[in-house]
Scaffold this motif. Structure first.
Motif, PDB file in Angstrom:
ATOM      1  N   ALA A  29       0.843  -1.197   0.000  1.00 40.00           N
ATOM      2  CA  ALA A  29       0.000   0.000   0.000  1.00 40.00           C
ATOM      3  C   ALA A  29       0.875   1.242   0.000  1.00 40.00           C
ATOM      4  N   CYS A  30       0.463   2.238  -0.782  1.00 45.50           N
ATOM      5  CA  CYS A  30       1.211   3.495  -0.886  1.00 45.50           C
ATOM      6  C   CYS A  30       0.215   4.648  -0.827  1.00 45.50           C
ATOM      7  N   GLY A  31       0.415   5.569   0.077  1.00 49.10           N
ATOM      8  CA  GLY A  31      -0.471   6.717   0.228  1.00 49.10           C
ATOM      9  C   GLY A  31       0.195   7.987  -0.254  1.00 49.10           C
ATOM     10  N   LEU A  32      -0.401   8.624  -1.252  1.00 50.34           N
ATOM     11  CA  LEU A  32       0.095   9.890  -1.776  1.00 50.34           C
ATOM     12  C   LEU A  32      -0.883  10.995  -1.413  1.00 50.34           C
ATOM     13  N   GLY A  33      -0.497  12.242  -1.660  1.00 46.58           N
ATOM     14  CA  GLY A  33      -1.411  13.361  -1.461  1.00 46.58           C
ATOM     15  C   GLY A  33      -1.879  13.461  -0.027  1.00 46.58           C
ATOM     16  N   GLU A  34      -3.213  13.443   0.159  1.00 40.50           N
ATOM     17  CA  GLU A  34      -3.819  13.615   1.477  1.00 40.50           C
ATOM     18  C   GLU A  34      -4.171  12.289   2.140  1.00 40.50           C
ATOM     19  N   SER A  35      -3.627  11.180   1.653  1.00 46.19           N
ATOM     20  CA  SER A  35      -3.914   9.877   2.259  1.00 46.19           C
ATOM     21  C   SER A  35      -3.435   9.848   3.705  1.00 46.19           C
ATOM     22  N   GLU A  36      -4.179   9.122   4.535  1.00 42.51           N
ATOM     23  CA  GLU A  36      -3.848   9.009   5.949  1.00 42.51           C
ATOM     24  C   GLU A  36      -2.960   7.781   6.165  1.00 42.51           C
ATOM     25  N   ALA A  37      -1.895   7.970   6.946  1.00 47.61           N
ATOM     26  CA  ALA A  37      -0.956   6.875   7.197  1.00 47.61           C
ATOM     27  C   ALA A  37      -1.643   5.704   7.888  1.00 47.61           C
ATOM     28  N   ARG A  38      -2.601   5.989   8.760  1.00 51.82           N
ATOM     29  CA  ARG A  38      -3.292   4.914   9.479  1.00 51.82           C
ATOM     30  C   ARG A  38      -4.063   4.027   8.499  1.00 51.82           C
ATOM     31  N   THR A  39      -4.705   4.648   7.508  1.00 52.16           N
ATOM     32  CA  THR A  39      -5.439   3.884   6.504  1.00 52.16           C
ATOM     33  C   THR A  39      -4.492   3.053   5.648  1.00 52.16           C
ATOM     34  N   VAL A  40      -3.342   3.637   5.264  1.00 50.53           N
ATOM     35  CA  VAL A  40      -2.368   2.915   4.440  1.00 50.53           C
ATOM     36  C   VAL A  40      -1.846   1.694   5.199  1.00 50.53           C
ATOM     37  N   LEU A  41      -1.542   1.857   6.476  1.00 45.83           N
ATOM     38  CA  LEU A  41      -1.078   0.730   7.284  1.00 45.83           C
ATOM     39  C   LEU A  41      -2.141  -0.353   7.372  1.00 45.83           C
ATOM     40  N   ARG A  42      -3.406   0.059   7.479  1.00 46.66           N
ATOM     41  CA  ARG A  42      -4.490  -0.911   7.584  1.00 46.66           C
ATOM     42  C   ARG A  42      -4.639  -1.719   6.283  1.00 46.66           C
ATOM     43  N   CYS A  43      -4.369  -1.075   5.145  1.00 43.80           N
ATOM     44  CA  CYS A  43      -4.526  -1.749   3.859  1.00 43.80           C
ATOM     45  C   CYS A  43      -3.385  -2.726   3.587  1.00 43.80           C
ATOM     46  N   ALA A  44      -2.168  -2.407   4.005  1.00 43.02           N
ATOM     47  CA  ALA A  44      -1.006  -3.235   3.673  1.00 43.02           C
ATOM     48  C   ALA A  44      -1.040  -4.551   4.443  1.00 43.02           C
ATOM     49  N   SER A  45      -0.419  -5.573   3.834  1.00 44.33           N
ATOM     50  CA  SER A  45      -0.357  -6.875   4.488  1.00 44.33           C
ATOM     51  C   SER A  45       0.581  -6.854   5.685  1.00 44.33           C
ATOM     52  N   ALA A  46       1.599  -5.998   5.654  1.00 50.79           N
ATOM     53  CA  ALA A  46       2.539  -5.881   6.763  1.00 50.79           C
ATOM     54  C   ALA A  46       3.015  -4.433   6.842  1.00 50.79           C
ATOM     55  N   ALA A  47       3.508  -4.038   8.017  1.00 48.16           N
ATOM     56  CA  ALA A  47       3.922  -2.649   8.205  1.00 48.16           C
ATOM     57  C   ALA A  47       5.063  -2.275   7.269  1.00 48.16           C
ATOM     58  N   GLU A  48       5.947  -3.241   6.952  1.00 46.36           N
ATOM     59  CA  GLU A  48       7.071  -2.912   6.068  1.00 46.36           C
ATOM     60  C   GLU A  48       6.636  -2.786   4.607  1.00 46.36           C
ATOM     61  N   LEU A  49       5.363  -3.060   4.292  1.00 50.54           N
ATOM     62  CA  LEU A  49       4.853  -2.914   2.930  1.00 50.54           C
ATOM     63  C   LEU A  49       3.938  -1.702   2.799  1.00 50.54           C
ATOM     64  N   ALA A  50       3.959  -0.778   3.764  1.00 51.32           N
ATOM     65  CA  ALA A  50       3.114   0.424   3.754  1.00 51.32           C
ATOM     66  C   ALA A  50       4.005   1.652   3.659  1.00 51.32           C
ATOM     67  N   TYR A  51       3.720   2.550   2.693  1.00 52.20           N
ATOM     68  CA  TYR A  51       4.540   3.732   2.460  1.00 52.20           C
ATOM     69  C   TYR A  51       3.644   4.948   2.253  1.00 52.20           C
ATOM     70  N   VAL A  52       4.158   6.090   2.666  1.00 53.86           N
ATOM     71  CA  VAL A  52       3.487   7.364   2.424  1.00 53.86           C
ATOM     72  C   VAL A  52       4.517   8.318   1.831  1.00 53.86           C
ATOM     73  N   THR A  53       4.017   9.395   1.255  1.00 54.04           N
ATOM     74  CA  THR A  53       4.892  10.322   0.559  1.00 54.04           C
ATOM     75  C   THR A  53       5.528  11.311   1.523  1.00 54.04           C
ATOM     76  N   VAL A  54       6.623  11.890   1.070  1.00 55.51           N
ATOM     77  CA  VAL A  54       7.253  12.982   1.805  1.00 55.51           C
ATOM     78  C   VAL A  54       6.368  14.214   1.652  1.00 55.51           C
ATOM     79  N   THR A  55       6.169  14.960   2.734  1.00 54.58           N
ATOM     80  CA  THR A  55       5.178  16.032   2.760  1.00 54.58           C
ATOM     81  C   THR A  55       5.466  17.122   1.735  1.00 54.58           C
ATOM     82  N   ALA A  56       6.723  17.479   1.536  1.00 62.56           N
ATOM     83  CA  ALA A  56       7.050  18.633   0.688  1.00 62.56           C
ATOM     84  C   ALA A  56       6.995  18.324  -0.802  1.00 62.56           C
ATOM     85  N   ALA A  57       6.836  17.058  -1.217  1.00 63.07           N
ATOM     86  CA  ALA A  57       6.881  16.706  -2.633  1.00 63.07           C
ATOM     87  C   ALA A  57       5.592  17.106  -3.332  1.00 63.07           C
ATOM     88  N   ASP A  58       5.707  17.503  -4.623  1.00 64.37           N
ATOM     89  CA  ASP A  58       4.510  17.830  -5.393  1.00 64.37           C
ATOM     90  C   ASP A  58       3.956  16.563  -6.021  1.00 64.37           C
TER      91      ASP A  58
END
Length: 563
Positions: free
Chosen positions: A489-518
């Motif tokens: 699972a990968c969360g971009l934009g306004e995705s919530e990290a908690r939701t991304v973690l819930r979707c991924a099969s494991a914590a090491e397979l969940a990623y979110v974007t760096v805040t300052a990136a366009d």
């Protein structure tokens, strides 16, 4: 406007000559004497003395009405909202009240009893009504009346001994309920019509299936008969006569004509062969010894000729037997069958599903997603050995899933899917779509002796899901399925990290974007994650040890580091 109801009057203002008559008219009252120091005394009727009046020590005698008062009122100026704060109740009530503490009434100097009583009743109705939806007017009414069933003592010295409240939706709420009921009725009728049409269509399709089965059975029997039938002139004539026995005379005539034509062709061939043979002899192409060998040891000026099909065979010994052909190389031994085929290794593949956010919130990311899909397509097409162990599918997720690329072996001839943004993001429909896709896809890969590894899903979102917490049920159903995939699972934009973690099969397979990136940088980071991980998966499948390892590229970070 409601007429005020005063409870206090001054008995000292009654003329002396009307004093007895006034008391006869006001029997249900209490006399409250207010001394000059403010002391209140209840129950005295004596008239103050002349000297008490002269010296200002008489005070004031006030009468407080103790009778029962019954009133009916409509609540029109105070809104009574229901629990959704969008619709309102309409109310009217019958109230009965009396004074139980005349001294308190005088102390508070109440000018109007209705203002006190009505204000309390309306406040209670409004407080209780807030806890009920507009459809539960009956329950709200019962709750209000339970509050008043044992009477209410007000601090102003007044007792409400009876109050019956009537609640119902106001005009706007009634129109709303009518519209909802009409819509439900229309939906029920539409569902009934849909069921009727579905049943009718299924019946028609069942009849067509029966007709098709009969037609296929007839074709099968017909094909079996044709396969066993001889396809020479004799077989064709017999087949024609079985279907058209009345055409026997015409069939026999056609057979005679065909035999005559075949005999004429044979005679013409013999004549041409003789002419060709004589020409070759005259030109000294053959020696006598060669001619004898070609003609079975005799030389009569003719070449061997096989009669055409349908004519009687030549007499025994009239036609020389052909010599066996010369086989170059390593011919198979006589009587040997075809070489045994080498057992084919079963195909082992890993299905990969890429679920990309195609909602309106992902509009700024769509171009980057499309670029990433083209890059992944090129990388797999340039590495056919890696792509051989993978099957790729692309699905756009929004309010409804949109299949952009069914599960496919990627090569140069594969079309690159293209995404467009519209609607809102519903993760529940995405997980339901995977539940529908996985059984058919995986079972299809297993057909013919093939094998399939556990599917891998890449899920990317750009905003919180609009279906609230309902999507978690779909995720749970997917996790409990026998083909439950591993999800990156990968969360971009306004995705919530908690939701991304819930979707991924494991914590090491969940990623979110760096805040300052366009948006472009975030999409590029996800594309790098997708391409690197898919190519690595293909190599591990090729090596026989599939392993899902996702390396976090620049521009992304583990979702667990945000919480």
């Amino acid at each position: 406007m409601t007429t005020p109801l005063p409870l206090i009057s001054n008995i000292d203002l009654v003329p002396t000559e009307r004093y007895r008559e006034w008391w006869d008219e006001h029997r249900n009252v209490a006399v409250v004497h207010r001394a000059t120091d403010g002391t209140l005394t209840v129950g005295t009727k004596s008239t103050p003395s002349f000297w008490a009046r002269v010296f200002g020590r008489a005070g004031i005698r006030l009468l407080v009405d103790l009778s029962d008062h019954l009133r009916h009122a409509n609540v029109s100026r105070t809104p009574l909202p229901c629990s959704d704060q969008a619709h309102h109740f309409a109310a009217h009530f019958d109230v009965g009240f009396r004074v139980h503490d005349p001294a308190e009434v005088v102390r508070r100097n109440l000018p109007d009893a209705l203002a006190v009583v009505y204000g309390y009743v309306v406040h209670q109705i409004r407080t209780v009504a807030r806890g009920f939806p507009i459809e539960d007017a009956d329950r709200a009414e019962a709750a209000v009346n339970r509050h008043f069933q044992n009477g209410v003592v007000l601090p102003e010295g007044i007792t409400i001994f009876r109050c019956w409240v009537h609640l119902e939706p106001d005009d706007a709420a009634r129109e709303y309920r009518k519209a909802v009921t009409r819509a439900q009725r229309d939906r029920t009728l539409a569902e009934g019509e849909h069921d009727r049409r579905v049943a009718e269509t299924r019946s028609d399709e069942a009849v067509k299936d029966i007709e098709l089965d009969g037609e296929l059975a007839r074709d099968g029997r017909r094909g079996k008969v044709l396969a066993d039938m001889a396809w020479d002139i004799e077989g064709l004539i017999r087949w024609h006569l079985t279907k058209h026995p009345e055409d026997t005379e015409r069939a026999m005539q056609l057979r005679i004509e065909w035999e005559n034509a075949q005999a004429a062709r044979w005679e013409l061939g013999v004549e041409r062969a003789d002419q060709r043979f004589k020409f070759l002899v005259e030109k000294d192409f053959f020696r006598p010894a060669d001619l004898a060998a070609l003609n079975g040891g005799r030389f009569d000026g003719s070449l061997p000729w096989a009669p055409p099909a349908g004519l009687p065979p030549a007499a025994e010994g009239s036609v020389p037997r052909p010599t066996a052909p010369v086989l170059w190389g390593n011919p198979a031994a006589p009587g040997a069958g075809p070489a045994a085929s080498t057992p084919r290794e079963p195909v082992v593949v890993l299905p990969v599903y890429v679920l990309l956010d195609a909602s309106q919130a992902a509009a700024h990311f769509t171009a980057g997603f499309n670029d990433g899909l083209r890059s992944l397509h090129t990388a797999l097409a340039q590495s056919p050995d890696v792509a051989a162990g993978l099957r790729l599918s692309v699905v756009g997720i929004a309010e409804r899933p949109d299949m952009r690329l069914p599960l496919t072996h990627i090569g140069w001839g594969t079309d690159v899917p293209h995404l467009s943004a519209a609607g809102g993001l519903h993760l529940g429909s995405a997980f339901d779509a995977l539940l529908d896709l996985l059984p058919g896809d995986v079972d299809g890969l297993k057909q013919g002796g093939g094998r399939a590894h556990r599917p891998v899903v890449f899920l990317v979102t750009t905003a919180p899901p609009q279906d609230g917490a309902r999507w978690t049920q779909g995720q749970q159903n997917l996790a409990e399925h026998r083909y439950a995939p591993k999800i990156v699972a990968c969360g971009l934009g306004e995705s919530e990290a908690r939701t991304v973690l819930r979707c991924a099969s494991a914590a090491e397979l969940a990623y979110v974007t760096v805040t300052a990136a366009d948006a472009a940088e975030q999409a590029a980071a996800f594309s790098a994650l997708l391409q690197n991980t898919v190519l690595r998966l293909g190599r591990t499948v090729l090596a026989g040890r599939p392993d899902l390892v996702a390396d976090c590229p620049e521009g992304l970070r583990p979702a667990s580091s945000v919480l």
